[in-house]
Design a protein around this motif. Structure first.
Motif, PDB file in Angstrom:
ATOM      1  N   GLY A   1       1.621  -6.112   6.009  1.00 49.63           N
ATOM      2  CA  GLY A   1       0.622  -5.115   5.613  1.00 49.63           C
ATOM      3  C   GLY A   1       1.107  -4.172   4.543  1.00 49.63           C
TER       4      GLY A   1
ATOM      5  N   SER B   1      -1.427  -5.927  -0.061  1.00 49.22           N
ATOM      6  CA  SER B   1      -2.731  -6.488   0.298  1.00 49.22           C
ATOM      7  C   SER B   1      -3.009  -7.757  -0.512  1.00 49.22           C
TER       8      SER B   1
ATOM      9  N   GLU C   1      -4.531 -14.180  10.602  1.00 49.99           N
ATOM     10  CA  GLU C   1      -4.854 -14.034  12.025  1.00 49.99           C
ATOM     11  C   GLU C   1      -3.593 -14.288  12.841  1.00 49.99           C
TER      12      GLU C   1
ATOM     13  N   GLU D   1      -5.925 -12.356  16.796  1.00 49.59           N
ATOM     14  CA  GLU D   1      -6.373 -11.073  16.255  1.00 49.59           C
ATOM     15  C   GLU D   1      -6.351 -11.120  14.726  1.00 49.59           C
TER      16      GLU D   1
ATOM     17  N   TRP E   1      -5.844  -9.734  11.247  1.00 49.94           N
ATOM     18  CA  TRP E   1      -5.131  -8.624  10.630  1.00 49.94           C
ATOM     19  C   TRP E   1      -5.645  -8.356   9.219  1.00 49.94           C
ATOM     20  N   PHE E   2      -6.136  -9.413   8.581  1.00 50.26           N
ATOM     21  CA  PHE E   2      -6.697  -9.255   7.229  1.00 50.26           C
ATOM     22  C   PHE E   2      -7.773 -10.306   7.024  1.00 50.26           C
TER      23      PHE E   2
ATOM     24  N   ASN F   1      -8.337  -5.032   7.257  1.00 48.68           N
ATOM     25  CA  ASN F   1      -7.003  -4.884   6.682  1.00 48.68           C
ATOM     26  C   ASN F   1      -6.236  -3.869   7.525  1.00 48.68           C
ATOM     27  N   LEU F   2      -5.623  -4.360   8.604  1.00 45.91           N
ATOM     28  CA  LEU F   2      -4.911  -3.459   9.506  1.00 45.91           C
ATOM     29  C   LEU F   2      -3.715  -2.822   8.805  1.00 45.91           C
TER      30      LEU F   2
ATOM     31  N   GLN G   1      -0.305  -0.868  12.765  1.00 40.37           N
ATOM     32  CA  GLN G   1      -1.223  -1.497  13.717  1.00 40.37           C
ATOM     33  C   GLN G   1      -0.884  -2.967  13.960  1.00 40.37           C
ATOM     34  N   ARG G   2       0.055  -3.512  13.222  1.00 40.90           N
ATOM     35  CA  ARG G   2       0.293  -4.957  13.252  1.00 40.90           C
ATOM     36  C   ARG G   2       1.419  -5.402  14.183  1.00 40.90           C
ATOM     37  N   ARG G   3       2.222  -4.490  14.667  1.00 38.09           N
ATOM     38  CA  ARG G   3       3.354  -4.848  15.524  1.00 38.09           C
ATOM     39  C   ARG G   3       4.237  -5.902  14.839  1.00 38.09           C
TER      40      ARG G   3
END
Length: 301
Positions: A50, A53, A60, A64, A66-67, A78-79, A83-85
């Motif tokens: 992240g 961009s 995914e 989930e 992510w973008f 666009n996490l 937020q993405r761990r």
């Protein structure tokens, strides 16, 4: 599972090119991201984290998104990096010099139990109160690795984290990465140019060439099972050719090693200092031949 179908326009030494990936990566493995400098390896990691961009595509992770951005449309998802761990470790350690080893880990998460577990895993629990200025390069890299794991990331991204270390420390940290992968089950993607590192750590290699994934295979198939009649073949550079009695000796640099190979007068006619060559063997007799563009160039990984 990681699904990364992404596009990003980049500027390289040869002009503009498009980084384009369409790859699925299973959870829990270690994947090498290889290829020549400027081929898009680090940008691919930054898009996963992240930090950069994509222009369009889908990312995914474990179901989930992510973008997501379709061609010609606004970005739908666009996490943010937090937020993405995702855990990220680059060549630079980026440790806080005024904090202790333990403090650096607790900055990422206040879970002291997890911090001590990780420090014990990487063999640094006894140094938890030390400051980074009192640590060796290898110890700093282990602290950076432990800190990246503090938030129990789904993905651990490593961008040549071991390249500046000596061989003994590199071997030690490779063992630590295998332990982390086995005990925590975290998916690891590592950018590396080291073929032995890929073979030891990884179950898969994605070979990037000018923004495209030119090969998607196992380290064994890439390095051991190549179609060749030679028992081994390494790319090197001739540093010197000198006459010794009726033959010639070529001194060849292969990585950090120097080897001497006997060549005959016919072979010598086509070779000179500075040539890129392939050093191989047939029937246990070493051979030297000039490197050609059709040859698989391991040194560009």
């Amino acid at each position: 599972m990681i699904v990364a179908s992404l596009k990003k326009q980049l500027e390289g030494a040869g002009g503009t090119f498009v980084l384009e990936t369409d790859v699925t990566i299973e959870q829990g493995g270690i994947t090498a991201i290889a290829g020549p400098s400027g081929s898009g390896k680090t940008t691919f990691l930054r898009m996963l984290a992240g930090l950069t961009s994509p222009d369009e595509g889908l990312l995914e992770v474990v179901g989930e998104v992510w973008f997501r951005k379709d061609t010609g449309k606004k970005t739908q998802v666009n996490l943010k990096p937090q937020q993405r761990r995702v855990g990220v470790v680059f060549q630079g350690y980026a440790l806080f010099p005024h904090m202790t080893v333990l403090g650096n880990l607790l900055y990422a998460s206040r879970d002291r139990e997890m911090a001590e577990k990780l420090l014990n895993m990487v063999g640094l629990l006894q140094l938890k109160h030390a400051r980074p200025s009192n640590l060796s390069g290898g110890q700093k890299q282990r602290v950076a690795l432990a800190r990246a794991l503090m938030q129990r990331p789904r993905i651990l991204l490593l961008d040549e984290p071991l390249s500046a270390l000596d061989e003994s420390m590199k071997t030690l940290l490779q063992d630590e990465l295998l332990k982390v992968n086995k005990e925590l089950g975290v998916t690891i993607l590592i950018v590396t140019h080291d073929s032995s590192e890929m073979y030891k750590l990884c179950d898969r290699v994605l070979l990037f060439e000018m923004g495209r994934i030119a090969a998607d295979t196992s380290p064994r198939k890439l390095f051991v099972e190549r179609q060749t009649t030679q028992k081994f073949a390494f790319k090197g550079e001739i540093l010197e050719i000198r006459a010794v009695d009726a033959v010639y000796i070529a001194v060849v640099a292969i990585g950090n090693n120097l080897v001497e190979v006997v060549i005959d007068s016919d072979e010598k006619e086509g070779l000179q200092s500075g040539d890129s060559v392939i050093v191989g063997t047939k029937a246990f007799n070493p051979t030297v031949r000039k490197f050609a563009s059709k040859d698989f160039d391991i040194s560009r990984l």
